[in-house]
Design an enzyme around this catalytic site. Structure first.
Site, short mmCIF file in Angstrom:
data_model
loop_
_atom_site.label_atom_id
_atom_site.label_comp_id
_atom_site.label_asym_id
_atom_site.label_seq_id
_atom_site.Cartn_x
_atom_site.Cartn_y
_atom_site.Cartn_z
N ASP A 38 25.75 19.77 -16.65
CA ASP A 38 25.17 21.00 -17.18
C ASP A 38 24.13 21.57 -16.22
O ASP A 38 23.46 20.82 -15.51
CB ASP A 38 24.53 20.69 -18.54
CG ASP A 38 24.27 21.95 -19.36
OD1 ASP A 38 24.80 23.01 -19.00
OD2 ASP A 38 23.53 21.86 -20.35
N ASN A 86 34.23 26.99 -24.12
CA ASN A 86 33.91 27.72 -22.89
C ASN A 86 34.79 28.95 -22.67
O ASN A 86 34.48 29.80 -21.83
CB ASN A 86 33.99 26.80 -21.66
CG ASN A 86 32.81 25.85 -21.54
OD1 ASN A 86 32.91 24.78 -20.96
ND2 ASN A 86 31.65 26.24 -22.08
C1 FPP Z 1 27.99 23.67 -16.91
O1 FPP Z 1 27.01 24.48 -16.35
C2 FPP Z 1 29.12 23.49 -16.00
C3 FPP Z 1 30.39 23.92 -16.22
C4 FPP Z 1 30.81 24.62 -17.45
C5 FPP Z 1 31.47 23.71 -15.22
C6 FPP Z 1 31.44 22.40 -14.53
C7 FPP Z 1 32.52 22.34 -13.54
C8 FPP Z 1 32.41 21.84 -12.29
C9 FPP Z 1 31.16 21.25 -11.75
C10 FPP Z 1 33.61 21.80 -11.41
C11 FPP Z 1 34.49 20.64 -11.77
C12 FPP Z 1 35.70 20.57 -10.92
C13 FPP Z 1 36.91 20.09 -11.34
C14 FPP Z 1 38.03 19.97 -10.39
C15 FPP Z 1 37.17 19.68 -12.74
P1 FPP Z 1 26.62 25.84 -17.10
O2 FPP Z 1 27.44 26.93 -16.57
O3 FPP Z 1 26.72 25.61 -18.58
O4 FPP Z 1 25.12 25.99 -16.70
P2 FPP Z 1 23.96 26.70 -17.55
O5 FPP Z 1 23.81 25.89 -18.81
O6 FPP Z 1 22.78 26.61 -16.65
O7 FPP Z 1 24.41 28.11 -17.81
#
Ligand code: FPP
Length: 261
Positions: A38, A86
């Site tokens: 996260d 999401n």
């Molecule tokens: C959460 O941060 C992260 C995600 C929803 C995406 C995570 C995905 C990756 C790191 C790539 C993974 C790669 C593969 C191949 C599966 P957020 O967007 O919720 O952050 P925020 O809470 O600060 O808005």
């Protein structure tokens, strides 16, 4: 899990002041580590960048966590990449994530071959855009016979959807006369989840300081130890992983019982 001590020591060379490989007991590592990745968006926003750049940076952290876990000899690493909720994000962010998943997987497949990593998915990957689904299926079949660490990527995953699906699968088996309702016990439920055959996570790590489960592995995390760090996912490193394991090893795991003296 097999461990190459020479590679392990080399990978954890040059530690920061507060943590090093010597601070963890290599004989008591959690067999399954799970991560809620996260804080990508906040990381990007704080640097005046687009949210998408946070996700791109997050891939580096995932790669490092995979390699560190392989070096340590962890059996299973699971990571929450995209939840059933999401899809509510802006369409351009969903599109970018789906594209990133596909391109990252193609790029990382050689690493999985080199490190003998078996890839599995948690979640309904049938419902993903065709390009992403096809790459995922390729990753599944190409790594199915690997015998090293299992990497379980949760994509289009939600624990409530997973449990509803398990209930459906079990009731279909009852209707088909394969099992009786009395045979639906905890093992039967566990075997009907996406995680069938995998041990439950011993340690759950959540980055960016949020204190919630966000519909992740509700059944499997029943007795897991939690480690929450304020570090945002793109800043997560092998050292933060060691800190989490050190914290885990300092806990008494009683599974509802008492400590044997
Ligand atoms: C959460 O941060 C992260 C995600 C929803 C995406 C995570 C995905 C990756 C790191 C790539 C993974 C790669 C593969 C191949 C599966 P957020 O967007 O919720 O952050 P925020 O809470 O600060 O808005």
């Amino acid at each position: 899990m097999q461990r190459d001590d020479e590679k392990l020591v080399e990978y954890f060379a040059n530690p920061p002041e507060d943590i090093s490989l010597g601070d963890v007991d290599l004989d008591r590592l959690p067999s399954h580590i799970s991560v809620i990745m996260d804080g990508n968006g906040r990381w990007a926003t704080r640097q005046g960048k687009e949210r998408g750049e946070g996700h791109v940076a997050g891939i580096k952290s995932l790669r490092e966590t995979i390699t560190a876990s392989v070096r340590l000899g962890i059996d299973v690493l699971s990571a929450y990449a995209f939840s059933t909720e999401n899809w509510k994000r802006p369409q351009h962010e969903v599109d970018l994530l789906m594209h990133l998943f596909a391109t990252t997987l193609v790029k990382e497949l050689p690493l999985f071959h080199q490190e003998n990593v078996r890839l599995v998915f948690l979640g309904d990957i049938e419902a993903l855009p065709a390009q992403t689904r096809e790459v995922f299926e390729q990753g599944l079949s190409e790594t199915a016979n690997h015998t090293g660490m299992t990497l379980a990527l949760a994509v289009n995953y939600g624990a409530r959807a997973e449990l509803s699906r398990a209930a459906r699968l079990l009731s279909e088996r009852v209707l088909a006369g394969e099992i009786s309702p009395e045979q639906i016990d905890q093992d039967a439920v566990s075997s009907s989840l996406y995680t069938a055959g995998l041990p439950d996570p011993a340690l759950l790590i959540r980055t960016s300081g949020e204190l919630r489960l966000s519909n992740f592995l509700l059944w499997q995390l029943a007795y897991s130890e939690f480690y929450v760090t304020d570090t945002l996912w793109p800043d997560f490193s092998r050292w933060e992983l060691l800190r989490a394991i050190r914290s885990f090893q300092g806990r008494d795991r009683r599974f509802g019982g008492v400590i044997a003296k």
